[in-house]
Motif scaffolding. Structure first.
Motif, PDB file in Angstrom:
ATOM      1  N   SER A  91       4.280 -43.429  16.538  1.00 36.09           N
ATOM      2  CA  SER A  91       3.056 -43.620  17.706  1.00 36.09           C
ATOM      3  C   SER A  91       2.545 -42.050  17.925  1.00 36.09           C
ATOM      4  N   ASP A  92       3.616 -41.182  17.993  1.00 44.36           N
ATOM      5  CA  ASP A  92       3.015 -39.686  18.262  1.00 44.36           C
ATOM      6  C   ASP A  92       2.215 -39.187  16.999  1.00 44.36           C
ATOM      7  N   GLN A  93       2.775 -39.372  15.843  1.00 47.50           N
ATOM      8  CA  GLN A  93       1.978 -38.951  14.626  1.00 47.50           C
ATOM      9  C   GLN A  93       0.647 -39.574  14.483  1.00 47.50           C
ATOM     10  N   LEU A  94       0.320 -40.927  15.011  1.00 47.96           N
ATOM     11  CA  LEU A  94      -0.907 -41.547  15.042  1.00 47.96           C
ATOM     12  C   LEU A  94      -1.783 -41.038  15.879  1.00 47.96           C
ATOM     13  N   LYS A  95      -1.274 -40.401  17.226  1.00 50.29           N
ATOM     14  CA  LYS A  95      -1.991 -40.048  18.162  1.00 50.29           C
ATOM     15  C   LYS A  95      -2.587 -38.358  17.789  1.00 50.29           C
ATOM     16  N   HIS A  96      -1.351 -37.723  17.052  1.00 51.67           N
ATOM     17  CA  HIS A  96      -1.693 -36.250  16.445  1.00 51.67           C
ATOM     18  C   HIS A  96      -2.869 -36.423  15.434  1.00 51.67           C
ATOM     19  N   TYR A  97      -2.644 -37.443  14.475  1.00 49.98           N
ATOM     20  CA  TYR A  97      -3.842 -37.632  13.391  1.00 49.98           C
ATOM     21  C   TYR A  97      -5.134 -38.339  13.736  1.00 49.98           C
TER      22      TYR A  97
END
Length: 129
Positions: A91-97
């Motif tokens: 979820s954090d990576q999805l937000k980051h990208y």
């Protein structure tokens, strides 16, 4: 319906995809499995696929991970067809990208979730008689 699947551990998802095809789609789905990003060079043929599943953690033998592959797919206007496959909390990576709008299917794949997602993404909820 043609479905493209980028997954380095095909054995993890193969049975689930085939079961869903047989039980819920009368064998009308055709899956193409690709294990490494560099093995797919037919970006001009992407319009032939109704859905594109992308495993985020592609093999170390893959030139790109799932995020790099999604970037390429976005450049070819395929974002609305993408479903992310993962066995991890990303979820954090999805937000980051800026990919939070892309559906995520967690592994191990649950039959009913895969069926619902395919139907929702392809408007197959009301198949014609």
């Amino acid at each position: 319906m043609n479905i493209l699947v980028f997954e380095n551990e095909i054995q993890e998802v193969f049975d689930s995809f085939n079961d869903v095809n047989y039980l819920d789609f009368s064998n009308k789905l055709k899956f193409t499995f690709i294990t490494k990003s560099q093995d797919f060079k037919e970006f001009r043929k992407l319009e032939n696929y109704s859905l594109i599943f992308v495993d985020i953690d592609l093999s170390i033998r893959s030139e790109k991970d799932g995020f790099g592959l999604i970037s390429d797919l976005n450049a070819h206007n395929q974002r609305s067809k993408i479903i992310i496959l993962t066995g991890n909390d990303i979820s954090d990576q999805l937000k980051h990208y800026e990919l939070s709008d892309i559906p995520v299917l967690e592994k191990p794949v649950i039959h009913s979730e895969l069926t619902e997602l395919i139907k929702k993404m392809t408007n197959e909820n009301n198949p014609s008689p």
